[in-house]
Design an enzyme around this catalytic site. Structure first.
Site, PDB file in Angstrom:
ATOM      1  N   SER A  30       0.785  -1.234   0.000  1.00 55.40           N
ATOM      2  CA  SER A  30       0.000   0.000   0.000  1.00 55.40           C
ATOM      3  C   SER A  30       0.816   1.282   0.000  1.00 55.40           C
ATOM      4  O   SER A  30       0.429   2.267  -0.609  1.00 55.40           O
ATOM      5  CB  SER A  30      -0.942   0.023   1.206  1.00 55.40           C
ATOM      6  N   THR A  31       1.935   1.285   0.715  1.00 56.54           N
ATOM      7  CA  THR A  31       2.732   2.512   0.814  1.00 56.54           C
ATOM      8  C   THR A  31       4.206   2.181   0.636  1.00 56.54           C
ATOM      9  O   THR A  31       4.630   1.036   0.808  1.00 56.54           O
ATOM     10  CB  THR A  31       2.553   3.188   2.195  1.00 56.54           C
TER      11      THR A  31
END
Length: 184
Positions: A30-31
């Site tokens: 996600s990041t």
């Protein structure tokens, strides 16, 4: 890496037409922070290549799509890897999609159900660590739908929990944020 369900049942769902097409391993974090700090998840996702091979796919027909590393799954917008995956399925090139869990694919029910529809139309199987699913089968589709709903709900719950944590810190006067660049 092998799933927890019986390989025998999984192999019954795999037909020659699936093996003649690509097995796509979809890798996403996600990041960028997760990518740097939680490398085990990334390793597990890349190890799905071995899982595809154990199901009968030759190495030359296994495609790894990892264009979405460091990108949120909350929407398909801005995720070229997910869009490429949907395109490849829609062109009839994919026999199997593999992910560690379905939340890697899409956190949005709209995106998830669009992918399920296309997979059903082109008879593309989906596999995660819990098993192998055929979106044309009612029971498999029901379970995949529930997994998608739970994934979207999980994202909502996590966002609320993080927000409430910040509010709690702010009430105690312990919330510290960095000033934007240029401010002192």
């Amino acid at each position: 890496m092998t799933p927890t369900s019986s390989n025998l049942l999984s192999h019954q769902k795999i037909q020659r037409c699936h093996l003649d097409a690509l097995a796509v391993v979809y890798v996403r974090q996600s990041t960028l922070g997760q990518l740097q700090k939680h490398q085990e998840s990334t390793r597990m996702q890349y190890a799905l290549v071995d899982y595809a091979q154990s199901l009968g796919w030759p190495t030359e027909r296994i495609l790894v799509i990892d264009d979405d590393l460091g990108k949120s799954g909350s929407t398909a917008a801005g995720r070229p890897g997910f869009q490429r995956l949907v395109t490849e399925v829609g062109l009839g090139h994919v026999g199997l999609i593999l992910g560690v869990d379905m939340s890697r694919l899409a956190r949005s029910n709209r995106d998830w159900h669009q992918l399920l529809e296309i997979c059903a139309l082109f008879r593309t199987l989906i596999a995660d660590m819990d098993g192998l699913y055929n979106p044309t089968d009612y029971n498999d589709r029901l379970l995949l739908g529930l997994k998608g709903t739970m994934s979207e709900a999980e994202l909502h719950i996590l966002k609320n929990r993080l927000h409430e944590g910040k509010l709690s810190k702010a009430r105690r006067g312990e919330l510290h944020t960095r000033l934007p660049t240029g401010y002192v």
